[in-house]
Motif scaffolding. Structure first.
Motif, PDB file in Angstrom:
ATOM      1  N   PHE A 186      32.434  34.389  54.656  1.00 46.63           N
ATOM      2  CA  PHE A 186      33.345  34.585  53.527  1.00 46.63           C
ATOM      3  C   PHE A 186      32.608  34.428  52.197  1.00 46.63           C
ATOM      4  O   PHE A 186      32.826  35.193  51.248  1.00 46.63           O
ATOM      5  N   THR A 187      31.717  33.442  52.126  1.00 46.25           N
ATOM      6  CA  THR A 187      30.934  33.236  50.900  1.00 46.25           C
ATOM      7  C   THR A 187      29.987  34.408  50.652  1.00 46.25           C
ATOM      8  O   THR A 187      29.836  34.872  49.514  1.00 46.25           O
ATOM      9  N   TYR A 189      30.373  37.490  51.571  1.00 47.68           N
ATOM     10  CA  TYR A 189      31.104  38.704  51.219  1.00 47.68           C
ATOM     11  C   TYR A 189      31.761  38.594  49.849  1.00 47.68           C
ATOM     12  O   TYR A 189      31.907  39.595  49.141  1.00 47.68           O
ATOM     13  N   THR A 190      32.173  37.392  49.461  1.00 43.41           N
ATOM     14  CA  THR A 190      32.957  37.231  48.229  1.00 43.41           C
ATOM     15  C   THR A 190      32.136  37.544  46.993  1.00 43.41           C
ATOM     16  O   THR A 190      32.597  38.255  46.079  1.00 43.41           O
ATOM     17  N   LEU A 193      31.482  41.291  46.484  1.00 45.09           N
ATOM     18  CA  LEU A 193      32.745  41.956  46.156  1.00 45.09           C
ATOM     19  C   LEU A 193      33.174  41.650  44.730  1.00 45.09           C
ATOM     20  O   LEU A 193      33.656  42.527  44.001  1.00 45.09           O
ATOM     21  N   LEU A 194      33.013  40.400  44.312  1.00 44.53           N
ATOM     22  CA  LEU A 194      33.379  40.016  42.955  1.00 44.53           C
ATOM     23  C   LEU A 194      32.509  40.738  41.938  1.00 44.53           C
ATOM     24  O   LEU A 194      33.008  41.237  40.910  1.00 44.53           O
TER      25      LEU A 194
END
Length: 253
Positions: A186-187, A189-190, A193-194
């Protein structure tokens, strides 16, 4: 080809749904929401041309929620059970008619809320809804177009996540199993994406500014959304059907 419910002005449709939700909130007899739910389902399937299989699939979670509320109100209601209102007894659990009627009313009210919401979602174009809010409800264009731009970005996020995952696999970044591995993924990918979302937002802002978009209300619109006589007919028809449901339910009270 557009169907009847799809051609109704989105704002008028939203106001009709809101009025029904408010009126249902003050009705506690089980007959009115039950009759009105049958009318909603029949109207949406016929006038909105919503496939029955699709409707039932999305209704399943609300049926479960409605049954849970019905059972809770019927078993743990405030009205004490007496010999005159006892429906049945199952071991230590006793259900009386007063609590059961309240549970049925709450259950059908939940189904009505869900049916009205799905009717609006399935038969309304979100872009036309935002344009209608701008032109009929005087919503600030900056806010409305910002929401529209964000809505347009949602499909792109799925493609970006797929690209990021493929890039990580090429570089040998294998996601570990378990909660720790999911948090680590999750870290990873985030942050990309941000960063990508920020770049898209900057390009969108520059493009809107270059096209002369300043957020002023004094502007013309490529797609004009109006309120016609058929929209008011839909609004009055919904209120009339609700009133008819309430009037018919009075004979059962």
């Amino acid at each position: 080809m557009n169907h009847r419910l799809q051609t109704v002005n989105p704002t008028v449709k939203a106001v009709a749904v809101l009025c029904c939700v408010v009126m249902l909130s003050f009705i506690y007899n089980p007959y009115t929401p039950a009759l009105f739910y049958i009318i909603i389902v029949a109207g949406v399937i016929t006038a909105g041309r919503i496939p029955l299989k699709k409707w039932l699939l999305f209704t399943i979670p609300f049926f479960i929620l409605a049954f849970g509320c019905l059972w809770t109100a019927a078993v743990f209601g405030n009205v004490p059970t007496t010999a005159g209102n006892l429906l049945f007894r199952l071991g230590p659990i006793s259900v009386n008619s007063d609590n059961a009627a309240l549970g049925v009313s709450i259950g059908f009210r939940i189904l009505c809320f869900s049916a009205l919401s799905m009717m609006f979602i399935f038969t309304t174009d979100p872009i036309l809804f935002m344009l209608s809010l701008i032109q009929q409800c005087k919503l600030p264009p900056k806010l409305a177009y910002g929401i529209i731009a964000g809505f347009r970005f949602l499909p792109l996020l799925k493609d970006e996540i797929r690209i990021i995952r493929q890039a990580h696999r090429i570089r040998g970044a294998v996601t570990a199993s378990g909660l720790k591995g999911k948090l680590s993924a999750f870290t990873r990918y985030t942050i990309p994406l941000l960063a990508g979302a920020i770049r898209k937002a900057e390009r969108t802002a520059i493009a809107m500014e270059s096209k002369g978009f300043t957020g002023s209300r004094n502007r013309t619109y490529y797609r004009s959304v109006t309120v016609r006589g058929g929209d008011w007919f839909f609004f009055l028809l919904v209120l009339l059907l609700f009133s008819a449901s309430y009037a018919v339910s009075l004979f059962f009270l």
